[in-house]
Design an enzyme around this catalytic site. Structure first.
Site, mmCIF file in Angstrom:
data_model
loop_
_atom_site.group_PDB
_atom_site.id
_atom_site.type_symbol
_atom_site.label_atom_id
_atom_site.label_comp_id
_atom_site.label_asym_id
_atom_site.label_seq_id
_atom_site.Cartn_x
_atom_site.Cartn_y
_atom_site.Cartn_z
ATOM 1 N N VAL A 2 -9.262 -3.456 -6.002
ATOM 2 C CA VAL A 2 -8.188 -2.506 -6.290
ATOM 3 C C VAL A 2 -8.193 -1.369 -5.263
ATOM 4 O O VAL A 2 -7.302 -1.263 -4.428
ATOM 5 C CB VAL A 2 -8.300 -1.943 -7.723
ATOM 6 N N CYS A 3 -9.204 -0.526 -5.312
ATOM 7 C CA CYS A 3 -9.235 0.687 -4.486
ATOM 8 C C CYS A 3 -9.341 0.381 -2.998
ATOM 9 O O CYS A 3 -8.881 1.168 -2.171
ATOM 10 C CB CYS A 3 -10.389 1.586 -4.918
ATOM 11 N N LEU A 4 -9.944 -0.750 -2.660
ATOM 12 C CA LEU A 4 -9.981 -1.209 -1.281
ATOM 13 C C LEU A 4 -8.761 -2.064 -0.962
ATOM 14 O O LEU A 4 -8.038 -1.818 0.002
ATOM 15 C CB LEU A 4 -11.272 -1.984 -1.014
ATOM 16 N N ILE A 53 -14.131 1.596 -3.930
ATOM 17 C CA ILE A 53 -14.582 1.054 -5.223
ATOM 18 C C ILE A 53 -13.410 1.210 -6.199
ATOM 19 O O ILE A 53 -12.932 2.318 -6.433
ATOM 20 C CB ILE A 53 -15.788 1.846 -5.764
ATOM 21 N N SER A 54 -12.881 0.076 -6.642
ATOM 22 C CA SER A 54 -13.434 -1.270 -6.539
ATOM 23 C C SER A 54 -12.808 -2.047 -5.378
ATOM 24 O O SER A 54 -11.726 -1.705 -4.914
ATOM 25 C CB SER A 54 -13.178 -2.044 -7.842
#
Length: 206
Positions: free
Chosen positions: A117-119, A113-114
């Site tokens: 971005v984070c993925l 998440i998100s």
């Protein structure tokens, strides 16, 4: 890009799971998926991986800002030390890369998440380091449908393979006769799984 990478099978021996920033504060902003469903899916993925003895690596970012790991995931992984970092891209944190590298596995299953971005950032960055990246879309969440769509499109253009939480788990399981099968399906919490195993017992020879 070598097209054969899209046909390499995930197994319990070649895969590693990276869970990025499933934190209380970030969950409050998720808009593309129901947060209860998201919790169900990421916890199910984590438990299935544990049942198959697939390594799970968990990272959070700046917990003073975004809060702790969601309690459901923390409970599912009680003995796992999370890696708290400050970098936006988890792959920019050497401890995360070293943890993945230490497993000796080259098929990286990522959720975060998100989504955009984070993925997306670590999933794409890992490709450059020679990993095959699989993005678990339904164990991730974004702050708008547009952001998620753009994130998924960007990952696909880079060569990341989009997947769902249950299909990667059953691909790693490979055989419903495996001793871990019941634990995997129970972890995934698929509504029909209880019925399936009930019928199996009913039709088993006595």
């Amino acid at each position: 890009m070598n097209q054969s990478q899209f046909y390499q099978r995930l197994t319990r021996d070649n895969a590693v799971v990276l869970l990025v920033d499933h934190q209380v504060g970030l969950f409050t902003g998720v808009r593309d998926i129901d947060t209860l469903t998201l919790k169900h899916n990421v916890v199910g993925l984590a438990k299935a991986a544990l049942a198959l003895k697939v390594p799970v690596i968990v990272t959070t970012t700046t917990e003073s800002m975004w809060g702790p790991l969601i309690p459901e995931l923390a409970q599912a992984l009680p003995n796992l030390e999370r890696i708290e970092r400050t970098t936006v891209n988890a792959w920019d944190e050497r401890r995360v890369v070293d943890a993945v590298k230490a497993t000796g596995r080259k098929h990286l299953i990522v959720a975060g998440i998100s989504t955009d971005v984070c993925l997306a950032f670590p999933a794409i960055a890992a490709l450059a380091d020679g990993y095959n990246s699989y993005a678990v879309i339904d164990a991730s969440g974004g702050f708008s449908q547009t952001q998620v769509a753009m994130g998924v499109a960007r990952m696909q253009q880079a060569g990341v393979i989009p997947v769902g939480y249950s299909n990667v788990a059953v691909e790693m399981l490979a055989d419903n006769a495996a001793p871990e099968a019941e634990a995997v399906y129970a972890a995934l919490g698929m509504p029909f799984a209880g019925l399936v195993f009930g019928l199996k017992q009913y039709f088993s020879p006595h």
